[in-house]
Scaffold this active site. Structure first.
Site, mmCIF file in Angstrom:
data_model
loop_
_atom_site.group_PDB
_atom_site.id
_atom_site.type_symbol
_atom_site.label_atom_id
_atom_site.label_comp_id
_atom_site.label_asym_id
_atom_site.label_seq_id
_atom_site.Cartn_x
_atom_site.Cartn_y
_atom_site.Cartn_z
ATOM 1 N N SER A 121 0.830 -1.200 0.000
ATOM 2 C CA SER A 121 0.000 0.000 0.000
ATOM 3 C C SER A 121 0.870 1.258 0.000
ATOM 4 O O SER A 121 1.679 1.462 -0.901
ATOM 5 C CB SER A 121 -0.948 -0.043 1.204
ATOM 6 O OG SER A 121 -1.982 0.899 1.070
ATOM 7 N N ASP A 251 -9.551 -5.216 -4.618
ATOM 8 C CA ASP A 251 -8.976 -4.198 -3.740
ATOM 9 C C ASP A 251 -9.867 -2.954 -3.788
ATOM 10 O O ASP A 251 -9.977 -2.295 -4.812
ATOM 11 C CB ASP A 251 -7.558 -3.855 -4.201
ATOM 12 C CG ASP A 251 -6.797 -2.999 -3.211
ATOM 13 O OD1 ASP A 251 -7.418 -2.135 -2.567
ATOM 14 O OD2 ASP A 251 -5.577 -3.203 -3.080
ATOM 15 N N HIS A 280 -7.609 -5.652 -0.245
ATOM 16 C CA HIS A 280 -6.400 -4.856 -0.067
ATOM 17 C C HIS A 280 -5.478 -5.478 0.984
ATOM 18 O O HIS A 280 -4.260 -5.521 0.799
ATOM 19 C CB HIS A 280 -6.781 -3.429 0.346
ATOM 20 C CG HIS A 280 -5.631 -2.487 0.415
ATOM 21 N ND1 HIS A 280 -4.885 -2.148 -0.690
ATOM 22 C CD2 HIS A 280 -5.091 -1.803 1.462
ATOM 23 C CE1 HIS A 280 -3.938 -1.287 -0.344
ATOM 24 N NE2 HIS A 280 -4.033 -1.071 0.954
#
Length: 300
Positions: A121, A251, A280
């Protein structure tokens, strides 16, 4: 003892050993006086794997992967980003240039070479900028998981990105009630627990909440701009090491079409793996799948 250094925009960061070493935890101090906490496990002679965590978490989010690769004989390192976890809750420097320089401070302090860098991320953006700016002589491979590059924000050049109103909404929720916002975020889209048939893990939700609440509200607020408005296009173009991109097909935080698919085209040597229906937070929800593919790429 002081080590050689320059500024965050230079090629090597300024660092010094921290008082943290004397009180039971490991950290380095950056040129602007920020203490960066890190974990360093495993044989010092083994190939190092450096983990870069997501927003608004800490190095604890890599527990599963660190233990897995420690068991495979690797040296594993992870740090808490400035303002996150056990690192200093500084008021300044919550941007990708400082994030990358802080990571470089840890790497230089430990003199890590031939390292594998893994970023999830926001940590994917941090890792990409670190590798592009500092890592040419120290990095063997790069792995981006659910990563924010090349650019999250919707612009004329990036029409499929997130509108600024969405990001402003995140800032508004954080400022109004950070505790509730983090609980809802972990209970819903981050791990895909809002999908039909999902079975939420309260332990996972509360661990996410715990990591977030340990950090600084100021750092997390400013971090939204850092992860969403930073353009990593040139970073990706300048990365020459083999790079694995892993991304969940479902995601809801960093949509795959405007991130992984574009990054794969910008990188010189990329391998792309899209996992249908995975969220995610796939490193936690499907660690066995992710770890197996990480090991295959790292050991190849």
């Amino acid at each position: 003892m002081t080590l050689r250094s320059t500024s965050a925009a230079g090629k090597e960061p300024k660092i010094s050993t921290s008082l943290g070493d004397k009180i039971g935890f490991s950290s380095v101090s950056t040129n602007d006086g920020v203490q960066i906490f890190y974990k360093d496990w495993g044989p010092k002679t083994a190939q190092p794997i450096v983990f870069h965590h997501g927003w608004p978490l800490s190095s604890d989010d890599w527990d599963n992967q660190m233990l897995f690769f420690l068991g495979k004989g690797y040296r594993v390192i992870a740090h808490d980003r400035r303002g996150h976890g056990r690192s200093s809750q500084t008021s300044d420097g919550h941007d990708m240039d400082h994030y990358a320089a802080d990571a470089a401070a840890v790497v230089e302090h430990l003199d890590l070479r031939n390292a594998i860098h893994v970023g999830h991320s926001t940590g994917g953006g941090e890792a990409a900028r670190y590798v592009a700016r500092y890592g040419k002589e120290r990095v063997a491979k790069l792995i981006l998981i659910g990563a924010v590059p090349p650019l999250m924000l919707k612009t004329e050049a990036n029409p499929n990105g997130l509108p600024i109103d969405v990001l402003d909404g995140l800032r508004k929720q954080l400022a109004a009630n950070r505790s509730q916002f983090y609980f809802d975020f972990a209970s819903g889209p981050f791990y895909g627990y809002n999908r039909p048939g999902a079975e939420p893990s309260q332990a996972v939700i509360w661990n996410w909440w715990r990591q977030g609440m340990v950090g600084s509200a100021r750092a997390h607020y400013d971090g939204i701009k850092a992860f969403s408005e930073t353009d990593f296009t040139e970073d990706l173009k300048n990365i020459t090491v083999p790079t694995l991109i892993q991304h969940g097909g479902d995601d809801q935080i960093v949509p795959v079409g405007d991130s992984a698919l574009l990054s794969a085209k910008l990188l010189r040597h990329s391998t792309l793996k899209i996992y249908d229906l995975l969220p995610h937070g796939l490193c936690t929800t499907h660690a066995n799948i992710i770890n197996a593919d990480l090991l295959a790429f790292i050991s190849a």
